[in-house]
Design a protein around this motif. Structure first.
Motif, PDB file in Angstrom:
ATOM      1  N   ARG A  22       0.830  -1.178  -0.101  1.00  0.00           N
ATOM      2  CA  ARG A  22      -0.051   0.012  -0.114  1.00  0.00           C
ATOM      3  C   ARG A  22       0.877   1.297   0.117  1.00  0.00           C
ATOM      4  NH1 ARG A  22      -5.705  -0.151   3.206  1.00  0.00           N
ATOM      5  NH2 ARG A  22      -6.597  -1.576   2.100  1.00  0.00           N
ATOM      6  N   GLY A  23       1.975   1.321   0.635  1.00  0.00           N
ATOM      7  CA  GLY A  23       2.936   2.369   0.527  1.00  0.00           C
ATOM      8  C   GLY A  23       3.504   2.644  -0.733  1.00  0.00           C
ATOM      9  N   ALA A  24       3.448   1.702  -1.555  1.00  0.00           N
ATOM     10  CA  ALA A  24       3.991   2.100  -3.047  1.00  0.00           C
ATOM     11  C   ALA A  24       2.910   2.526  -3.813  1.00  0.00           C
ATOM     12  CB  ALA A  24       4.674   0.729  -3.656  1.00  0.00           C
ATOM     13  N   ASN A  25       1.601   2.203  -3.530  1.00  0.00           N
ATOM     14  CA  ASN A  25       0.505   2.715  -4.434  1.00  0.00           C
ATOM     15  C   ASN A  25      -0.411   3.771  -4.005  1.00  0.00           C
ATOM     16  OD1 ASN A  25       1.111   0.022  -6.041  1.00  0.00           O
ATOM     17  ND2 ASN A  25      -0.109  -1.152  -4.529  1.00  0.00           N
ATOM     18  N   VAL A  26       0.115   4.820  -4.107  1.00  0.00           N
ATOM     19  CA  VAL A  26      -0.304   6.211  -3.478  1.00  0.00           C
ATOM     20  C   VAL A  26      -0.666   7.138  -4.768  1.00  0.00           C
ATOM     21  CG1 VAL A  26       0.883   6.171  -1.497  1.00  0.00           C
ATOM     22  CG2 VAL A  26       1.932   7.367  -3.110  1.00  0.00           C
ATOM     23  N   GLY A  27      -1.931   7.916  -4.487  1.00  0.00           N
ATOM     24  CA  GLY A  27      -2.245   8.987  -5.503  1.00  0.00           C
ATOM     25  C   GLY A  27      -3.473   8.428  -6.280  1.00  0.00           C
ATOM     26  N   TYR A  28      -3.830   7.236  -5.897  1.00  0.00           N
ATOM     27  CA  TYR A  28      -4.799   6.580  -6.867  1.00  0.00           C
ATOM     28  C   TYR A  28      -6.338   6.810  -6.334  1.00  0.00           C
ATOM     29  CZ  TYR A  28      -1.199   3.973  -9.314  1.00  0.00           C
ATOM     30  OH  TYR A  28      -0.085   3.365  -9.857  1.00  0.00           O
ATOM     31  N   CYS A  29      -7.265   6.818  -6.881  1.00  0.00           N
ATOM     32  CA  CYS A  29      -8.771   7.278  -6.616  1.00  0.00           C
ATOM     33  C   CYS A  29      -9.005   6.171  -5.406  1.00  0.00           C
ATOM     34  CB  CYS A  29      -9.570   7.083  -7.551  1.00  0.00           C
ATOM     35  SG  CYS A  29     -11.274   7.617  -7.279  1.00  0.00           S
ATOM     36  N   ASP A  30      -9.653   6.514  -4.517  1.00  0.00           N
ATOM     37  CA  ASP A  30     -10.220   5.634  -3.377  1.00  0.00           C
ATOM     38  C   ASP A  30     -11.473   4.858  -3.928  1.00  0.00           C
ATOM     39  OD1 ASP A  30     -12.614   7.155  -2.900  1.00  0.00           O
ATOM     40  OD2 ASP A  30     -11.763   8.355  -1.466  1.00  0.00           O
ATOM     41  N   ASN A  31     -11.930   4.077  -3.205  1.00  0.00           N
ATOM     42  CA  ASN A  31     -13.145   3.030  -3.693  1.00  0.00           C
ATOM     43  C   ASN A  31     -14.333   3.381  -3.634  1.00  0.00           C
ATOM     44  OD1 ASN A  31     -13.266   0.523  -5.277  1.00  0.00           O
ATOM     45  ND2 ASN A  31     -14.084  -0.351  -3.266  1.00  0.00           N
TER      46      ASN A  31
END
Length: 686
Positions: A22-31
């Motif tokens: 999760r730390g590497a996958n930032v800046g994406y839209c929440d669900n």
């Protein structure tokens, strides 16, 4: 509908996701997907209920008119009726409309919260943790199962998929598939199989949760640990629900991913107990979110008619006011000496100008504001009656009618024309085989209902040569006495046909049985049995495929097993050449190894399956598609396949499909299979 739940979202050219980090996958839209029209609690938001609804209210010409009237009445000396009557009534109309809109939007917020709070299991470290849909992030590994995640929508079956996920395991044994219903996405109610991506060392999902936790996707387990930290590269979010290109890199191994491995949000997983997937798109980045539009203000036919009539009355009112003001000026000219009770009676021009607005207010009753109050209250009450109407209540599913907006109630019952893209939308879409041709020979007797109707209109009715029991049959209308004993139901291929024609027929039905995405499932609610051969319940993406596979089974080639890697067909001894028979068995099984599948799409207009026959190792390419697409692809030796008899027999309203089969050369197929395996990657798009 709604807005993106992202902060400082940047345009993506390619998405790169680290699985389980999760730390590497930032800046994406929440669900979260917001389907509500308004924001209820933040007055500084541009969609705040009060501001946006007021803007919508004054899109109505009547409200603008009465606001203008109210402003005129505030000018001293203009209004003969006081300052407040119309303004107070206008405020009442707006409040009633706002209450109606607020009530409808509260229902949307409740649906959104219900979905966001649905439980789902997310893999965190070595444990499956129960969280909510709104907590799901890109790169998460989640379980979709019946115990958690079912929204329990009345009248609906299956488990809703919480995000766009790549399928990596299911509980469907060796099939490695999960079935989804996509009615909320494309209106289709038939189940579509979704394939698990080929990951070595990843077993199918056991239904026992304790056993699942023991070995499945646990970072402590060496066999599956490489999946954590694997890198997924794929397309950026896009609205096309039929396309996806990507690859998953695990160590030095790269696995292609296509749309057949993707379960989309908005789909419902059916006939599959459990499935595990990698989240690739969330919230408004999902295909569902990308295809949702901002809610627009809906106006009914009655509203549009009322607006037009209002403009006509407004023009008439202006004319009457001008005539009245001119008349008043003339009266002042002739009677100003006696009108001592008027201020400055000699100033007739100014008095006439002011009198125009006074008359405008006096004639304001030409447009009754009470009409709009009555219309808003009537629409709100109609919505209540529709929900409680037992005549449109589904007792079987315990499902009442849902009213999502009352703005267009008056459109109900006023439908003049219905335009549909296909007959199955409005009628029962039943596909059955009636005729076919092979080696220039047409098989199948009888007259279609379309041909009968045409003949009757021309005054020359035709007689159906089929036996009465076949004509009356709703399950198997095909009949040809050359190949089928209609009394005993046995097949007579070998006795009735020359060797060349018999071979062509066999190859054609092999193509029908193998070139498809149909999956026979065991223990189905509606198991299919053809001539004593159990085929299971056939799950097909379209009625066409189901009809063709069923017909192949009835005529001697039955599909009994199918998954990503193999297909098993059983062929009737009457259709087999002597060198392919096995003892005295009536049905002979053949195992085919599936090497590649290119599914039907709107661009190619055909489907291709490359498979190896286990018996002798020969590899064939099976293809089916529309005749106008297939004809140019056939070899020169097959140019005469469309005989005049064939053309004449397909003018009775049937669907015209062409099938082709060819054995492939080793060097050609190895190069093609290598490229096909990676066609999901970026550099193989074109």
């Amino acid at each position: 509908m709604g807005v993106l739940c992202c902060k400082e979202k940047q345009v993506e050219t390619e998405r790169e996701v680290v699985i389980g980090d999760r730390g590497a996958n930032v800046g994406y839209c929440d669900n979260r997907i917001v389907s509500a029209k308004y924001v209820l609690w933040n007055p500084f938001h541009y969609r705040f209920f009060v501001w946006k609804n007021l803007f919508e209210q004054f899109q109505k010409i009547a409200n603008v008119y009465f606001l203008f009237m109210s402003a005129l009445m505030q000018i001293p000396g203009v209004s003969p009726l006081g300052k407040w009557p119309i303004l107070v009534t206008l405020i009442g109309v707006i409040i009633v409309s706002m209450i109606k809109a607020l009530n409808e939007d509260i229902q949307r917020h409740r649906v959104d919260r219900k979905k966001d709070s649905t439980a789902v299991k997310i893999l965190e470290g070595a444990e499956w943790v129960v969280k909510m849909w709104s907590d799901v992030q890109v790169g998460d590994i989640i379980i979709i199962e019946h115990h958690h995640g079912d929204v329990h929508d009345k009248g609906r079956t299956g488990i809703p998929v919480p995000a766009d996920v790549i399928l990596i395991a299911t509980s469907e044994g060796t099939n490695g598939v999960g079935y989804v219903e996509t009615m909320d996405l494309d209106g289709e109610t038939n189940l579509k199989p979704k394939a698990v991506i080929p990951l070595e060392g990843i077993p199918t999902l056991p239904e026992n949760e304790i056993e699942r936790k023991k070995f499945y996707l646990n970072p402590k387990n060496a066999s599956s640990a490489p999946l954590h930290g694997a890198v997924l590269k794929c397309d950026p979010p896009h609205p096309d629900l039929s396309k996806f290109w990507g690859s998953l890199t695990i160590g030095e191994k790269e696995v292609p991913i296509s749309i057949q491995n993707i379960m989309l949000r908005g789909a419902r997983m059916c006939k599959t107990h459990s499935a595990v997937g990698i989240v690739v798109y969330t919230g408004h980045d999902t295909g569902l979110g990308m295809n949702m539009n901002q809610p627009r203000v809906k106006t009914s036919r009655l509203d549009r008619l009322t607006n037009r009539r209002l403009l006509i009355i407004f023009g008439l009112q202006i004319f009457i006011c001008i005539v009245s003001a001119v008349g008043y000026r003339e009266w002042l000219r002739n009677n100003s000496h006696g009108a001592y009770y008027l201020d400055n009676p000699n100033d007739s021009a100014d008095k006439a100008a002011v009198s125009f607005f006074t008359f405008f207010i006096l004639y304001g009753n030409l447009i009754p504001i009470s009409l709009y109050v009555s219309m808003e209250i009537a629409k709100m009450m109609q919505g209540r009656f529709i929900v409680r109407d037992l005549a449109i209540y589904d007792e079987v599913k315990d499902l009442p009618t849902t009213v999502k907006t009352t703005d267009i109630n008056d459109e109900l019952g006023a439908v003049g024309h219905i335009f549909s893209d296909k007959t199955g939308t409005l009628t029962q879409n039943v596909m059955q085989i009636f005729k076919f041709s092979a080696d220039g020979e047409v098989f199948g007797q009888g007259v279609t209902s379309i041909a009968k109707s045409r003949a009757e209109r021309m005054g020359s009715p035709v007689v159906d040569p089929r036996p009465a029991r076949v004509v009356d049959s709703h399950t198997w209308p095909f009949f040809d006495k050359r190949i089928q004993d209609w009394q005993e139901g046995s097949l007579l291929w070998k006795e009735a046909l020359p060797p060349v024609t018999s071979t062509q027929v066999r190859l054609m039905f092999e193509t029908l049985a193998l070139c498809n995405t149909v999956v026979p499932s065991e223990g189905g609610a509606k198991p299919t049995e053809v001539r004593g051969v159990p085929m299971g319940e056939l799950e097909a993406e379209s009625p066409d495929e189901l009809a063709l596979v069923t017909a192949a089974g009835e005529l001697g080639v039955a599909l009994t097993e199918a998954d990503q890697e193999k297909k098993v067909i059983e062929m009737h001894q009457s259709i087999l050449p002597s060198n392919m028979k096995s003892g005295d068995a009536e049905w002979v099984p053949f195992l085919w190894k599936v090497l590649a599948v290119i599914e039907f799409d709107s661009d190619r207009k055909r489907m291709t399956v490359v498979a190896r026959r286990d018996e002798d190792g020969k590899i064939f390419a099976f293809m089916k598609g529309a005749d106008n697409v297939m004809d140019p692809l056939l070899a020169s030796s097959a140019e005469g396949w469309r005989s005049p008899a064939t053309v004449d027999n397909y003018n009775d309203g049937g669907s015209d499909w062409c099938k082709a089969i060819g054995e492939t050369a080793k060097n050609e197929r190895e190069a093609w299979l290598k490229e096909h395996r990676w066609r999901g990657l970026k550099h193989y798009k074109t």
